[in-house]
Design an enzyme around this catalytic site. Structure first.
Site, mmCIF file in Angstrom:
data_model
loop_
_atom_site.group_PDB
_atom_site.id
_atom_site.type_symbol
_atom_site.label_atom_id
_atom_site.label_comp_id
_atom_site.label_asym_id
_atom_site.label_seq_id
_atom_site.Cartn_x
_atom_site.Cartn_y
_atom_site.Cartn_z
ATOM 1 N N PHE A 36 -25.705 -37.021 34.307
ATOM 2 C CA PHE A 36 -26.283 -35.481 34.382
ATOM 3 C C PHE A 36 -25.240 -34.698 35.361
ATOM 4 O O PHE A 36 -24.404 -34.943 35.558
ATOM 5 C CB PHE A 36 -27.794 -35.814 35.244
ATOM 6 C CG PHE A 36 -27.666 -36.429 36.734
ATOM 7 C CD1 PHE A 36 -27.459 -37.834 36.832
ATOM 8 C CD2 PHE A 36 -27.744 -35.661 37.599
ATOM 9 C CE1 PHE A 36 -27.549 -38.247 37.944
ATOM 10 C CE2 PHE A 36 -27.710 -36.150 38.902
ATOM 11 C CZ PHE A 36 -27.654 -37.562 39.087
ATOM 12 N N VAL A 157 -17.876 -40.958 37.837
ATOM 13 C CA VAL A 157 -18.793 -40.738 36.628
ATOM 14 C C VAL A 157 -20.239 -40.392 37.268
ATOM 15 O O VAL A 157 -20.710 -41.175 37.986
ATOM 16 C CB VAL A 157 -18.844 -41.836 35.757
ATOM 17 C CG1 VAL A 157 -19.917 -41.383 34.689
ATOM 18 C CG2 VAL A 157 -17.531 -41.826 35.054
ATOM 19 N N LYS A 158 -20.931 -39.278 36.842
ATOM 20 C CA LYS A 158 -22.295 -39.016 37.428
ATOM 21 C C LYS A 158 -23.176 -39.605 36.305
ATOM 22 O O LYS A 158 -24.043 -38.837 35.663
ATOM 23 C CB LYS A 158 -22.229 -37.627 37.536
ATOM 24 C CG LYS A 158 -23.491 -37.047 38.480
ATOM 25 C CD LYS A 158 -23.478 -35.531 38.870
ATOM 26 C CE LYS A 158 -24.385 -35.113 39.778
ATOM 27 N NZ LYS A 158 -24.624 -35.535 41.077
ATOM 28 N N ALA A 159 -23.469 -40.659 36.587
ATOM 29 C CA ALA A 159 -24.358 -41.540 35.663
ATOM 30 C C ALA A 159 -25.653 -41.659 36.446
ATOM 31 O O ALA A 159 -25.643 -42.277 37.429
ATOM 32 C CB ALA A 159 -23.889 -42.783 34.839
ATOM 33 N N TYR A 163 -27.201 -44.136 40.578
ATOM 34 C CA TYR A 163 -28.109 -43.686 41.577
ATOM 35 C C TYR A 163 -29.204 -44.647 42.268
ATOM 36 O O TYR A 163 -29.835 -44.114 43.042
ATOM 37 C CB TYR A 163 -28.546 -42.260 41.185
ATOM 38 C CG TYR A 163 -27.685 -41.243 41.366
ATOM 39 C CD1 TYR A 163 -27.463 -40.196 42.472
ATOM 40 C CD2 TYR A 163 -26.700 -40.943 40.546
ATOM 41 C CE1 TYR A 163 -26.531 -39.347 42.443
ATOM 42 C CE2 TYR A 163 -25.805 -40.041 40.386
ATOM 43 C CZ TYR A 163 -25.451 -39.252 41.718
ATOM 44 O OH TYR A 163 -24.713 -38.388 41.635
#
Ligand code: PPE
Length: 306
Positions: A36, A157-159, A163
Site C-alpha cells: 500500500f 517495501v511497504k507491505a 505492519y
C-alpha cells in the site's frame, strides 16, 4: 479519526464506501500479502493537489515487484484512479490509501494463484499524532521491539504484513503513555517510528538513519533532506546511537500522515529545551508553505487532481 467518504475505487470502478467488500478467504487477510501507499492531497489556491504522486506510485510498483505481484493496471491508470478518487469524493485536503492485495483464490502460503486486486480510498485525516503535536511535539519512547533484520522482511517495501511489527511498536508505546515508539534496528542503532522516519539535530547538523537501517525510505524523508539542503542545513545519513536521542538539540518524525512532528522527550528525557526547535520549525514552515501553495512549488512536488 472521522474516516469516511462516499466512494472507493475498486478494480477500476467506483463503489459506495459501505459496499467495498472482500471475501474472508482473501489471501491478504491471512498472510499480509498486500502492498500500500499513504499519500496526502493538499488544498491549494488552484485546487486540490497530490503531494509527490509519482514518487508514491514508483514505491508502490517497486514494493509489488519484490513480492512478485503483477498489478493489473498501468501506473498511468493508477495515477488517474488516485486523482479521480479525490475528485469523486469532493475532497480537498485528504489522505489517500491505494492498496494492492492478493484476493481470494487458493489458500496456502504460495500466493500466486490468487487474483491481484486494487483499491483506492480517500478521506479527511487531520494531524496523525494529535492536533497539538505539530507545535507542541510529542513524547516518545524507545521500543523493546526492533525493526526487522535485513534478511527477514524487506523494510523498504511497504507491505501490509510488515505492519504487524509497527503495531507491536505502536501498542507498546501507548501502554507506556507515549504517543509513538522509536524502534532500533537489529544492530541496536536507531531505525524509525512505527509509521515515521526520524531526524535528529545536533549542533546545527541534521542526522537521519541510512537506508540500510531497516527503514522505509520515506518520501517525506527525501523532501525534508531536500528542504534542509535548500536552507543550507548540513544533512548526514549515518547510524545513530540511542544516546544521541537523549543528547539531541531537536528531534522530529517525518511521514505522510505525521508530516513533520517534533519530539519533545524520549524515554522521559527532555529533548533540548522540551519544545519545537528552530530547525524543526524552519523545515515545517518550508514544507507547509509549499504544500499549501503559498510559495512556488520549486521541486514539482504537487500534482493537481483536476
Ligand atoms: N516508516 C514507516 C514504517 C512508515 O509506515 C511510514 C509512512 C514512513 C516511514 C514515512 O514514509 P513516507 O510517508 O513516505 O514519508 N507511514 C504511512 C502509514 C501510517 C499509518 O498509520 O497507516 C503514512 O504516513 O502514510
Amino acid at each position: 479519526m472521522a474516516m469516511k467518504s462516499d466512494y472507493i475505487w475498486f478494480d477500476g470502478q467506483f463503489v459506495p464506501w459501505d459496499e467495498a467488500k472482500v471475501h474472508v478467504l482473501s489471501h491478504a487477510l491471512h498472510y499480509g500479502s498486500s502492498v500500500f501507499e499513504g499519500i496526502r492531497a493538499y488544498d491549494t489556491p488552484s485546487g486540490a493537489a497530490v503531494f509527490c504522486l509519482p514518487q508514491h506510485l514508483k514505491r508502490m510498483v517497486n514494493s509489488c515487484r519484490v513480492y512478485r505481484m503483477d498489478i493489473p493496471f498501468s501506473t498511468e491508470e493508477l495515477s488517474q484512479a488516485i486523482r479521480d478518487t479525490v475528485v469523486k469524493n469532493d475532497l480537498r485536503s485528504c489522505y489517500i490509501r491505494p492498496l494492492v492485495f492478493r484476493g481470494c483464490g487458493q489458500l496456502g502460503v504460495e500466493p500466486r494463484s490468487c487474483p491481484v486486486q486494487v483499491i483506492v480510498a480517500a478521506w479527511e485525516w487531520g494531524a496523525y499524532l494529535g492536533a497539538e503535536a505539530l507545535e507542541q511535539g510529542i513524547d516518545a519512547g524507545v521500543s523493546s521491539w526492533r525493526r526487522m533484520a535485513p534478511d527477514t522482511t524487506p523494510a523498504a517495501v511497504k507491505a501490509g504484513g510488515h505492519y504487524t511489527n509497527s503495531q507491536l511498536i505502536r501498542m507498546e508505546a501507548a501502554e507506556h503513555g507515549y504517543a509513538e515508539g522509536i524502534a532500533l534496528d537489529v544492530y541496536g542503532y536507531v531505525s524509525e517510528g512505527s509509521g515515521e522516519n526520524i531526524f535528529v539535530v545536533q549542533d546545527g547538523v541534521l542526522y537521519t538513519p541510512p537506508r540500510a537501517a531497516s527503514i522505509l525510505n520515506g518520501i517525506t524523508r527525501q523532501c525534508v533532506m531536500q528542504l534542509a539542503q535548500d536552507a543550507g542545513i548540513p544533512v548526514v545519513e549515518a547510524q545513530i546511537a540511542r544516546e544521541q536521542l537523549y543528547l539531541a538539540d531537536e528531534i522530529f518524525f517525518s511521514g505522510t500522515a505525521a508530516e513533520l512532528t517534533p519530539i519533545r522527550s524520549v524515554d522521559h528525557i527532555v529533548v533540548g529545551p522540551g519544545r519545537r526547535g528552530p530547525i524543526t520549525a524552519r523545515l515545517q514552515e518550508d514544507f507547509f508553505a509549499i504544500v499549501s501553495g503559498e510559495v512556488p512549488d520549486r521541486h514539482h512536488w504537487l500534482t493537481p487532481v483536476a
